[in-house]
Enzyme design. Structure first.
Site, short mmCIF file in Angstrom:
data_model
loop_
_atom_site.label_atom_id
_atom_site.label_comp_id
_atom_site.label_asym_id
_atom_site.label_seq_id
_atom_site.Cartn_x
_atom_site.Cartn_y
_atom_site.Cartn_z
N LYS A 71 80.83 99.77 88.71
CA LYS A 71 79.60 100.31 88.14
C LYS A 71 79.22 101.61 88.51
O LYS A 71 78.60 102.33 87.73
CB LYS A 71 78.44 99.19 88.53
CG LYS A 71 78.94 97.70 88.12
CD LYS A 71 77.75 96.96 88.33
CE LYS A 71 77.36 96.80 89.98
NZ LYS A 71 78.55 96.01 90.69
N ARG B 268 70.02 91.08 88.86
CA ARG B 268 71.15 90.17 89.54
C ARG B 268 70.80 88.99 89.59
O ARG B 268 71.53 87.95 90.17
CB ARG B 268 71.10 90.77 91.06
CG ARG B 268 72.47 91.73 91.10
CD ARG B 268 72.27 92.31 92.75
NE ARG B 268 73.78 92.46 93.17
CZ ARG B 268 74.19 93.61 93.43
NH1 ARG B 268 73.32 94.65 92.81
NH2 ARG B 268 75.28 93.83 93.98
N ARG C 119 87.61 101.51 99.98
CA ARG C 119 86.56 102.21 99.91
C ARG C 119 85.69 102.33 101.52
O ARG C 119 85.20 103.18 102.12
CB ARG C 119 85.46 102.04 98.88
CG ARG C 119 84.12 102.69 99.04
CD ARG C 119 83.19 102.64 97.79
NE ARG C 119 82.65 101.18 98.21
CZ ARG C 119 81.69 100.60 97.38
NH1 ARG C 119 81.38 101.34 96.37
NH2 ARG C 119 81.15 99.37 97.52
N ARG D 163 79.70 102.45 104.23
CA ARG D 163 78.73 101.31 104.08
C ARG D 163 79.35 100.12 104.70
O ARG D 163 80.38 99.70 104.77
CB ARG D 163 79.31 100.93 102.33
CG ARG D 163 78.41 101.90 101.59
CD ARG D 163 78.48 101.40 100.15
NE ARG D 163 78.05 99.89 99.72
CZ ARG D 163 77.84 99.39 98.45
NH1 ARG D 163 77.79 100.48 97.39
NH2 ARG D 163 77.63 98.44 98.27
N ARG E 228 79.46 88.90 99.42
CA ARG E 228 79.18 89.57 98.02
C ARG E 228 79.68 89.00 96.77
O ARG E 228 78.74 88.70 95.95
CB ARG E 228 79.24 91.10 98.21
CG ARG E 228 78.51 91.51 99.40
CD ARG E 228 79.25 93.05 99.97
NE ARG E 228 79.17 93.92 98.68
CZ ARG E 228 80.06 94.96 98.65
NH1 ARG E 228 80.66 95.41 99.81
NH2 ARG E 228 79.73 95.97 97.63
P1 AP5 Z 1 82.16 101.28 92.36
O1 AP5 Z 1 82.21 102.07 91.23
O2 AP5 Z 1 81.34 101.86 93.70
O3 AP5 Z 1 81.90 100.02 92.12
P2 AP5 Z 1 80.38 99.13 92.05
O4 AP5 Z 1 80.59 98.07 90.91
O5 AP5 Z 1 79.45 100.15 91.84
O6 AP5 Z 1 80.59 98.51 93.53
P3 AP5 Z 1 79.44 98.41 94.66
O7 AP5 Z 1 80.13 97.90 95.81
O8 AP5 Z 1 78.78 99.61 94.81
O9 AP5 Z 1 78.54 97.31 93.83
P4 AP5 Z 1 77.70 96.40 94.68
O10 AP5 Z 1 77.23 95.58 93.56
O11 AP5 Z 1 78.13 95.53 95.61
O12 AP5 Z 1 76.72 97.35 95.46
P5 AP5 Z 1 75.04 97.64 95.19
O13 AP5 Z 1 74.96 98.84 96.01
O14 AP5 Z 1 74.53 97.42 93.89
O15 AP5 Z 1 83.60 101.14 92.82
C1 AP5 Z 1 84.28 100.56 94.08
C2 AP5 Z 1 85.56 101.11 94.32
O16 AP5 Z 1 86.53 101.01 93.54
C3 AP5 Z 1 85.17 102.65 94.87
O17 AP5 Z 1 86.04 103.12 95.88
C4 AP5 Z 1 85.94 103.35 93.65
O18 AP5 Z 1 86.33 104.55 93.70
C5 AP5 Z 1 87.07 102.51 93.08
N1 AP5 Z 1 87.08 102.24 91.64
C6 AP5 Z 1 86.29 102.31 90.65
N2 AP5 Z 1 86.93 102.08 89.53
C7 AP5 Z 1 88.15 101.87 89.67
C8 AP5 Z 1 89.36 101.87 88.87
N3 AP5 Z 1 89.31 102.01 87.55
N4 AP5 Z 1 90.45 101.66 89.52
C9 AP5 Z 1 90.77 101.77 90.76
N5 AP5 Z 1 89.99 101.95 91.65
C10 AP5 Z 1 88.57 102.01 91.02
O19 AP5 Z 1 74.52 96.33 95.98
C11 AP5 Z 1 74.56 96.32 97.71
C12 AP5 Z 1 73.68 95.40 98.17
O20 AP5 Z 1 72.26 95.75 98.04
C13 AP5 Z 1 73.91 93.98 97.40
O21 AP5 Z 1 74.78 93.31 98.31
C14 AP5 Z 1 72.62 93.42 97.77
O22 AP5 Z 1 72.55 93.05 99.23
C15 AP5 Z 1 71.39 94.58 97.72
N6 AP5 Z 1 71.01 94.55 96.18
C16 AP5 Z 1 71.30 95.67 95.27
N7 AP5 Z 1 70.78 95.22 94.06
C17 AP5 Z 1 70.10 94.18 94.34
C18 AP5 Z 1 69.40 93.31 93.47
N8 AP5 Z 1 69.27 93.88 92.09
N9 AP5 Z 1 69.05 92.12 93.94
C19 AP5 Z 1 69.14 91.65 95.12
N10 AP5 Z 1 69.88 92.52 95.94
C20 AP5 Z 1 70.22 93.69 95.58
#
Ligand code: AP5
Length: 191
Positions: free
Chosen positions: A14, A89, A128, A134, A146
């Site tokens: 994402k 979410r 990552r 992180r 997660r």
């Molecule tokens: P990346 O692009 O970072 O993937 P992502 O889907 O953004 O993953 P995140 O880990 O950032 O998502 P998340 O949903 O856990 O985190 P968030 O910050 O929202 O890619 C991941 C890796 O893969 C990178 O190294 C990238 O380079 C690699 N990659 C990408 N595309 C690729 C490809 N095609 N091939 C190979 N490699 C690839 O949430 C974190 C925490 O915040 C949650 O756990 C929760 O506690 C809290 N939180 C956030 N939002 C909410 C909400 N709305 N409600 C409640 N809690 C929330």
């Protein structure tokens, strides 16, 4: 305005694809994960509350993230669209988002749902974690929590939008360029 949700489990790409979509279309990026990490960095009360939950791979309470989105919408009048990343979410967050956007006479046009296998998600996140700093990436049990939170509480959000015919599923494995191309095709079919 064109508003979209980039949807998918942790590690599905994402954040990676958001950057490119923003560069192409000029959307305003709203990532609740990024906002929460910035609150933690700044040592705010909200950040302190969120940190222990995030470190355990659990979701932060709905009221907290909905409040953050309410503020962000108010602070960004006149944008050509919002790209929501990591929000909503839960179904409660999705319902709240519909109401909030309704206050600005706008709505979600499309939910682009990235599909990636669990093995690939774990591999990406552990990889990552070697460099990201992180705390929720470094151990496989937190990554597992997660993904479980996603399966238990978040996956059903796609069903909420399916009722309105707003969901497009996009294969999220392959090169970043290939996936970006599929995302842009979906957007351009609806813009
Ligand atoms: P990346 O692009 O970072 O993937 P992502 O889907 O953004 O993953 P995140 O880990 O950032 O998502 P998340 O949903 O856990 O985190 P968030 O910050 O929202 O890619 C991941 C890796 O893969 C990178 O190294 C990238 O380079 C690699 N990659 C990408 N595309 C690729 C490809 N095609 N091939 C190979 N490699 C690839 O949430 C974190 C925490 O915040 C949650 O756990 C929760 O506690 C809290 N939180 C956030 N939002 C909410 C909400 N709305 N409600 C409640 N809690 C929330």
């Amino acid at each position: 305005m064109f508003n979209l949700i980039l949807f998918g489990p942790p590690g599905s790409g994402k954040g990676t694809q958001s950057e490119r979509l923003i560069a192409r279309y000029g959307f305003k990026h709203l990532s609740t994960g990024d906002i929460l990490r910035s609150e933690i960095k700044n040592g705010t009360a909200l950040g302190l509350e969120a940190k222990s939950l995030m470190d355990q791979g659990q979701l932060v309470p709905d009221a907290v993230v909905i409040g953050m989105i309410r503020t962000a919408l108010k602070e960004n009048p006149g944008v050509n669209g919002f790209l929501f990343d990591g929000f909503p979410r839960t179904n409660a967050q999705a319902e709240a988002l519909d109401l909030l956007l309704g206050e600005y006479n706008t709505s979600i046009q499309v939910v682009l749902a990235l599909q990636v296998s669990k093995t690939e998600l774990i591999k990406r996140l552990l990889n990552r974690g070697l460099t990201s700093g992180r705390t929720d990436d470094v151990n496989e049990s937190v990554i597992g929590s997660r993904i479980e939170e996603y399966e238990r509480k978040t996956a059903a959000v796609a069903d909420y939008y399916k009722k309105f015919n707003k969901v497009a599923y996009i294969p999220g494995e392959g090169s970043v360029d290939e996936i970006f191309k599929k995302l842009t095709e979906e957007i351009e079919g609806r813009i």
